[in-house]
Design an enzyme around this catalytic site. Structure first.
Site, PDB file in Angstrom:
ATOM      1  N   SER A   1       0.867  -1.177   0.000  1.00 29.24           N
ATOM      2  CA  SER A   1       0.000   0.000   0.000  1.00 29.24           C
ATOM      3  C   SER A   1       0.900   1.222   0.000  1.00 29.24           C
ATOM      4  CB  SER A   1      -0.924   0.000   1.219  1.00 29.24           C
ATOM      5  OG  SER A   1      -0.191  -0.130   2.433  1.00 29.24           O
TER       6      SER A   1
ATOM      7  N   GLU B   1       1.316   5.622   0.651  1.00 24.09           N
ATOM      8  CA  GLU B   1       0.803   6.872   1.219  1.00 24.09           C
ATOM      9  C   GLU B   1       1.228   8.049   0.351  1.00 24.09           C
ATOM     10  OE1 GLU B   1       0.835   7.845   5.580  1.00 24.09           O
ATOM     11  OE2 GLU B   1       2.199   9.421   4.917  1.00 24.09           O
TER      12      GLU B   1
ATOM     13  N   TYR C   1      -3.217  14.242   6.061  1.00 27.26           N
ATOM     14  CA  TYR C   1      -3.521  15.628   6.437  1.00 27.26           C
ATOM     15  C   TYR C   1      -2.202  16.328   6.708  1.00 27.26           C
ATOM     16  CZ  TYR C   1      -8.553  15.875   7.610  1.00 27.26           C
ATOM     17  OH  TYR C   1      -9.912  15.943   7.574  1.00 27.26           O
TER      18      TYR C   1
ATOM     19  N   ALA D   1       0.005  19.028   9.095  1.00 26.82           N
ATOM     20  CA  ALA D   1       0.021  19.272  10.533  1.00 26.82           C
ATOM     21  C   ALA D   1      -1.095  20.235  10.911  1.00 26.82           C
ATOM     22  CB  ALA D   1       1.375  19.839  10.960  1.00 26.82           C
TER      23      ALA D   1
ATOM     24  N   ARG E   1      -4.832  10.866  15.900  1.00 26.63           N
ATOM     25  CA  ARG E   1      -4.989  12.062  16.714  1.00 26.63           C
ATOM     26  C   ARG E   1      -4.570  13.285  15.916  1.00 26.63           C
ATOM     27  NH1 ARG E   1      -0.784  13.636  21.277  1.00 26.63           N
ATOM     28  NH2 ARG E   1       0.193  14.441  19.369  1.00 26.63           N
ATOM     29  N   GLY E   2      -3.434  13.175  15.243  1.00 26.12           N
ATOM     30  CA  GLY E   2      -2.910  14.285  14.443  1.00 26.12           C
ATOM     31  C   GLY E   2      -1.838  15.053  15.177  1.00 26.12           C
ATOM     32  N   ASP E   3      -0.970  15.692  14.409  1.00 27.11           N
ATOM     33  CA  ASP E   3       0.100  16.510  14.983  1.00 27.11           C
ATOM     34  C   ASP E   3      -0.447  17.854  15.440  1.00 27.11           C
ATOM     35  OD1 ASP E   3       2.016  14.559  14.394  1.00 27.11           O
ATOM     36  OD2 ASP E   3       2.263  15.337  12.351  1.00 27.11           O
TER      37      ASP E   3
ATOM     38  N   PHE F   1      12.815  14.045   9.563  1.00 27.92           N
ATOM     39  CA  PHE F   1      11.559  13.331   9.779  1.00 27.92           C
ATOM     40  C   PHE F   1      11.690  12.420  11.003  1.00 27.92           C
ATOM     41  CE2 PHE F   1       8.229  10.554   7.322  1.00 27.92           C
ATOM     42  CZ  PHE F   1       7.278  10.892   8.272  1.00 27.92           C
TER      43      PHE F   1
ATOM     44  N   HIS G   1       3.583  -0.983   3.906  1.00 23.90           N
ATOM     45  CA  HIS G   1       2.990   0.317   3.587  1.00 23.90           C
ATOM     46  C   HIS G   1       4.117   1.312   3.328  1.00 23.90           C
ATOM     47  CE1 HIS G   1      -0.112   3.401   3.555  1.00 23.90           C
ATOM     48  NE2 HIS G   1       0.610   4.131   4.379  1.00 23.90           N
TER      49      HIS G   1
END
Length: 288
Positions: free
Chosen positions: A7, A9, A41, A43, A99-101, A210, A259
């Site tokens: 897969s 991203e 998404y 940040a 949750r997200g950054d 990163f 992935h």
């Protein structure tokens, strides 16, 4: 060697040039028949609208199963569920719930007063909604906010209990990192599939940045190898060899799914996939 399922991203484009690069990436990698593709998404949820547009285009133009990212950052519960409805309208059936950054400039995540407080709450709402397969994030090395080495394992268990049926890990440099995490998850009673996240290293400078931001440890031997390869003009060759070797060892250890974090640059990911026996069935001719 068993041929893995793969897969990919992607991230949503912010400029016209970036748009062309995303569509080229999708065109190059779609013939490899990925199990799914995901779209991130930015940040703080900064690319929410762009993500939705990219998800719709990839699903429609390339016929790919798109797992859309969804975060809790800077949105009410109602606003988040509106995004969920919009994903469903364009044919999305899978969501990567995170949750997200924190927003740019913020050191820590602060929930919106009327929003979801965590990825577990978001997953619970998606499970209750019932329209989507839910994937979660996982950290084989301690998340920067984790209290201890087992915190991420216990938190992943909560995500699975809330309704996630699989998890995608943050990237790592050595297979033992993943195997230790997988073993710890099994001991904790987690039975969901855990898919290792693979970062083909397009730029060593970028990969180090990163890694530092997400808590991925950099083995000394990897740093030394890239420094020598850069001096000799062999960075791409080393990146291909190391990524292929990492994937080989994961497959030997029983991993069936990989992935790839493509960074919207398909060449290295494609080359590694080909080396692993993942080759196109047909040439994809339709373009965006």
């Amino acid at each position: 060697m068993t041929t893995p399922k793969v897969s990919f991203e992607f991230f949503p484009p912010k400029t016209l040039d970036a748009s062309f690069r995303l569509w080229e990436t999708a065109q190059v990698l779609a013939p490899l028949k990925p199990e799914f593709t995901s779209v991130t998404y930015g940040a703080g949820g900064t690319t929410r609208k762009l993500t939705h547009e990219a998800v719709g285009t990839i699903h429609k133009n390339y016929g790919l199963n798109v797992a859309a990212h969804l975060t809790c950052v800077e949105a009410t519960k109602a606003e988040t569920m509106e995004i969920v409805d919009a994903y469903a309208e364009v044919g999305v059936t899978e969501i990567v719930a995170l949750r997200g950054d924190p927003p740019q400039g913020a050191k820590h995540f602060t929930p919106h007063p009327e929003g979801f407080a965590s990825s577990v709450e978001l997953i619970e709402a998606l499970a209750e909604d019932g329209r989507f397969t839910i994937r979660a994030g996982a950290y084989p090395e301690p998340h920067p906010d984790a209290a201890d080495n087992m915190a991420d394992v216990r938190w992943l268990k909560r995500k699975v209990e809330a309704g996630a049926t699989s998890a995608i890990t943050q990237f790592f440099f050595e297979p033992e990192t993943f195997f230790r995490f997988r073993d710890a998850c099994e001991k904790e009673g987690i039975d969901a599939k855990i898919i290792p996240g693979i970062l083909p290293i397009q730029s060593w400078k970028g990969a180090k940045k990163f890694a530092q931001s997400c808590g991925t440890s950099i083995p000394a031997w990897v740093e030394e190898a890239f420094e020598a390869a850069i001096r000799d003009g062999r960075e791409h060759l080393l990146a291909t060899a190391l990524c292929t070797e990492l994937c080989d060892k994961l497959i030997e250890g029983g991993v069936e799914d990989l992935h790839f974090y493509t960074l919207n640059r398909p060449g290295l990911t494609r080359d590694v996939c080909h080396a692993l026996g993942v080759t196109p069935d047909t040439v994809l001719e339709k373009v965006a």
